[in-house]
Design a protein around this motif. Structure first.
Motif, PDB file in Angstrom:
ATOM      1  N   THR A 168      -3.349   0.058   5.902  1.00  0.00           N
ATOM      2  CA  THR A 168      -3.992  -1.193   5.505  1.00  0.00           C
ATOM      3  C   THR A 168      -3.678  -2.344   6.462  1.00  0.00           C
ATOM      4  O   THR A 168      -4.589  -3.024   6.941  1.00  0.00           O
ATOM      5  CB  THR A 168      -3.561  -1.591   4.071  1.00  0.00           C
ATOM      6  OG1 THR A 168      -3.891  -0.516   3.193  1.00  0.00           O
ATOM      7  CG2 THR A 168      -4.271  -2.858   3.615  1.00  0.00           C
ATOM      8  N   THR A 215       0.843  -1.186   0.000  1.00  0.00           N
ATOM      9  CA  THR A 215       0.000   0.000   0.000  1.00  0.00           C
ATOM     10  C   THR A 215       0.887   1.248   0.000  1.00  0.00           C
ATOM     11  O   THR A 215       1.880   1.292   0.712  1.00  0.00           O
ATOM     12  CB  THR A 215      -0.876   0.031   1.275  1.00  0.00           C
ATOM     13  OG1 THR A 215      -1.752  -1.087   1.255  1.00  0.00           O
ATOM     14  CG2 THR A 215      -1.699   1.323   1.357  1.00  0.00           C
ATOM     15  N   CYS A 254       1.247   1.721   8.351  1.00  0.00           N
ATOM     16  CA  CYS A 254       0.487   1.438   7.138  1.00  0.00           C
ATOM     17  C   CYS A 254      -0.999   1.411   7.484  1.00  0.00           C
ATOM     18  O   CYS A 254      -1.406   0.723   8.416  1.00  0.00           O
ATOM     19  CB  CYS A 254       0.921   0.096   6.555  1.00  0.00           C
ATOM     20  SG  CYS A 254      -0.137  -0.463   5.205  1.00  0.00           S
TER      21      CYS A 254
END
Ligand SMILES: [Zn+2]
Length: 117
Positions: A91, A78, A89
């Motif tokens: 995600t 990502t 992150c």
């Protein structure tokens, strides 16, 4: 990072290009600086004002274009923009990643005045 050495580089690059173009002087200098490149605009301006007199770039206006930092997660790939000190992150929650933007530092372009005939 040392703004004075960097400013000397900028000045050398800019005056070389201006000479090659047969310009009488440089009016504008456009710089691209990544957010992570720890250069301070004010310091570069300060050294520029000190170093430019007597060169083709004397009196030129500096324009700073800041590039925001972007990471690519090593786990899920990502791409994301870190916010403040939160480099997780969005995600998968992994910390940090590879820097894919934000370390740039270069002279993007200059504008010059033609030498008078
Ligand atoms: Zn991830």
């Amino acid at each position: 990072m040392h703004e004075m050495a960097v400013t000397e580089d900028i000045l050398r690059i800019v005056t070389e290009h201006a000479q090659q173009a047969g310009a009488s002087r440089v009016t504008d200098i456009y710089l691209v600086i990544g957010e992570m490149a720890s250069f301070v605009d004010d310091s570069i301006q300060f050294y520029f004002d000190a170093l430019a007199p007597g060169t083709l770039a004397e009196g030129a206006t500096l324009h700073f274009h800041r590039i925001p930092t972007r990471f690519r997660c090593r786990h899920c790939e990502t791409e994301f923009a870190p916010t403040g000190r939160d480099w997780l992150c969005p995600t998968c929650g992994a910390l940090g990643g590879d820097v894919i933007a934000g370390k740039e530092f270069y002279v993007e372009s200059i504008e010059v005045a033609e030498a008078e005939e």
